[in-house]
Design a protein around this motif. Structure first.
Motif, PDB file in Angstrom:
ATOM      1  N   VAL A   1       4.936   1.688   3.116  1.00 40.52           N
ATOM      2  CA  VAL A   1       5.109   0.246   2.940  1.00 40.52           C
ATOM      3  C   VAL A   1       6.574  -0.019   2.647  1.00 40.52           C
ATOM      4  O   VAL A   1       7.102   0.475   1.658  1.00 40.52           O
ATOM      5  CB  VAL A   1       4.233  -0.279   1.779  1.00 40.52           C
ATOM      6  CG1 VAL A   1       4.477  -1.755   1.551  1.00 40.52           C
ATOM      7  CG2 VAL A   1       2.774  -0.007   2.044  1.00 40.52           C
TER       8      VAL A   1
ATOM      9  N   GLN B   1       6.444   5.533   0.404  1.00 38.60           N
ATOM     10  CA  GLN B   1       5.138   6.153   0.609  1.00 38.60           C
ATOM     11  C   GLN B   1       4.184   5.763  -0.505  1.00 38.60           C
ATOM     12  O   GLN B   1       4.549   5.763  -1.678  1.00 38.60           O
ATOM     13  CB  GLN B   1       5.267   7.672   0.661  1.00 38.60           C
ATOM     14  CG  GLN B   1       5.798   8.160   1.964  1.00 38.60           C
ATOM     15  CD  GLN B   1       5.564   9.652   2.143  1.00 38.60           C
ATOM     16  OE1 GLN B   1       4.817  10.273   1.432  1.00 38.60           O
ATOM     17  NE2 GLN B   1       6.244  10.215   3.120  1.00 38.60           N
TER      18      GLN B   1
ATOM     19  N   ALA C   1      -0.092   9.759   4.131  1.00 36.52           N
ATOM     20  CA  ALA C   1       0.126   8.635   3.235  1.00 36.52           C
ATOM     21  C   ALA C   1       0.602   7.413   4.002  1.00 36.52           C
ATOM     22  O   ALA C   1       1.258   7.512   5.028  1.00 36.52           O
ATOM     23  CB  ALA C   1       1.140   9.017   2.161  1.00 36.52           C
ATOM     24  N   GLU C   2       0.279   6.243   3.451  1.00 32.58           N
ATOM     25  CA  GLU C   2       0.707   4.991   4.044  1.00 32.58           C
ATOM     26  C   GLU C   2       2.154   4.719   3.644  1.00 32.58           C
ATOM     27  O   GLU C   2       2.585   5.065   2.554  1.00 32.58           O
ATOM     28  CB  GLU C   2      -0.187   3.866   3.527  1.00 32.58           C
ATOM     29  CG  GLU C   2       0.112   2.525   4.116  1.00 32.58           C
ATOM     30  CD  GLU C   2      -0.835   1.447   3.609  1.00 32.58           C
ATOM     31  OE1 GLU C   2      -0.570   0.279   3.922  1.00 32.58           O
ATOM     32  OE2 GLU C   2      -1.792   1.767   2.916  1.00 32.58           O
TER      33      GLU C   2
ATOM     34  N   TYR D   1      -0.501  -1.879  -5.236  1.00 28.99           N
ATOM     35  CA  TYR D   1      -1.580  -0.972  -4.842  1.00 28.99           C
ATOM     36  C   TYR D   1      -2.208  -0.335  -6.073  1.00 28.99           C
ATOM     37  O   TYR D   1      -1.525  -0.091  -7.071  1.00 28.99           O
ATOM     38  CB  TYR D   1      -1.039   0.126  -3.906  1.00 28.99           C
ATOM     39  CG  TYR D   1      -0.552  -0.445  -2.609  1.00 28.99           C
ATOM     40  CD1 TYR D   1      -1.390  -0.511  -1.507  1.00 28.99           C
ATOM     41  CD2 TYR D   1       0.730  -0.958  -2.488  1.00 28.99           C
ATOM     42  CE1 TYR D   1      -0.957  -1.069  -0.319  1.00 28.99           C
ATOM     43  CE2 TYR D   1       1.171  -1.523  -1.314  1.00 28.99           C
ATOM     44  CZ  TYR D   1       0.322  -1.570  -0.232  1.00 28.99           C
ATOM     45  OH  TYR D   1       0.746  -2.140   0.940  1.00 28.99           O
TER      46      TYR D   1
ATOM     47  N   LYS E   1      -5.011  -1.784  -1.608  1.00 24.26           N
ATOM     48  CA  LYS E   1      -4.088  -2.906  -1.747  1.00 24.26           C
ATOM     49  C   LYS E   1      -4.739  -3.959  -2.640  1.00 24.26           C
ATOM     50  O   LYS E   1      -5.880  -4.357  -2.417  1.00 24.26           O
ATOM     51  CB  LYS E   1      -3.750  -3.498  -0.375  1.00 24.26           C
ATOM     52  CG  LYS E   1      -2.688  -4.549  -0.432  1.00 24.26           C
ATOM     53  CD  LYS E   1      -2.212  -4.946   0.946  1.00 24.26           C
ATOM     54  CE  LYS E   1      -1.060  -5.927   0.783  1.00 24.26           C
ATOM     55  NZ  LYS E   1      -0.406  -6.202   2.044  1.00 24.26           N
TER      56      LYS E   1
ATOM     57  N   ASP F   1      -2.397   8.408  -0.244  1.00 23.20           N
ATOM     58  CA  ASP F   1      -3.580   8.194   0.584  1.00 23.20           C
ATOM     59  C   ASP F   1      -4.756   7.825  -0.313  1.00 23.20           C
ATOM     60  O   ASP F   1      -4.954   8.423  -1.362  1.00 23.20           O
ATOM     61  CB  ASP F   1      -3.883   9.466   1.375  1.00 23.20           C
ATOM     62  CG  ASP F   1      -4.891   9.235   2.474  1.00 23.20           C
ATOM     63  OD1 ASP F   1      -4.900   8.132   3.051  1.00 23.20           O
ATOM     64  OD2 ASP F   1      -5.674  10.163   2.762  1.00 23.20           O
TER      65      ASP F   1
END
Length: 139
Positions: A35, A39, A32-33, A52, A46, A42
């Motif tokens: 930011v 978290q 997972a990203e 998101y 954006k 995935d």
């Protein structure tokens, strides 16, 4: 006499199904990203600053966040529950990096908003009277 530990039978290890499931879950969470320390699932897209679009429906997105941020440590509260709109706020109790997450569904889309830390206002500094450096008064 050969002992079981000295044989080559243990050389070929087979992973157990439960271990593989746990490893798959770990990989999905680890991929997972992140930011501002929060978290994001995935596959999220954006759509704006700290906003998101989640790849799954509202319930699956909440399940994801239950595994990442357990409700016992990260309190939740319902923000909105109207026809066509659902929203939940997840509080970050540590207060580091981000204040919390807003997860909401509207118009058949699930969105995630990372609530940034509110910058504390700087204390007001008293204004100093400017005096000439030489000590002489100006005319």
């Amino acid at each position: 006499m050969t002992r079981a530990l000295d044989s080559l039978k243990g050389l070929f290890y087979k992973a157990r199904p439960l271990g593989a499931a746990v490893a798959a879950l770990w990989v999905s969470v680890a991929a997972a990203e992140v930011v501002n320390g929060a978290q994001i699932p995935d596959g999220s897209q954006k759509v704006g600053e700290l906003r998101y679009r989640a790849p799954h429906d509202f319930e699956k997105t909440l399940e994801y966040y239950k595994s990442v941020y357990p409700a016992s440590a990260f309190p939740r509260r319902s923000v909105v529950n109207q026809p066509g709109v659902k929203a939940v706020h997840i509080v970050n109790p540590s207060g580091r990096n981000f204040e919390g997450l807003n997860i909401y569904e509207a118009n058949d889309e699930v969105r995630i908003y990372v609530v940034p830390l509110q910058a504390a206002p700087a204390p007001a500094k008293p204004a100093k009277k400017s005096e000439p450096k030489s000590g002489k008064k100006s005319r």
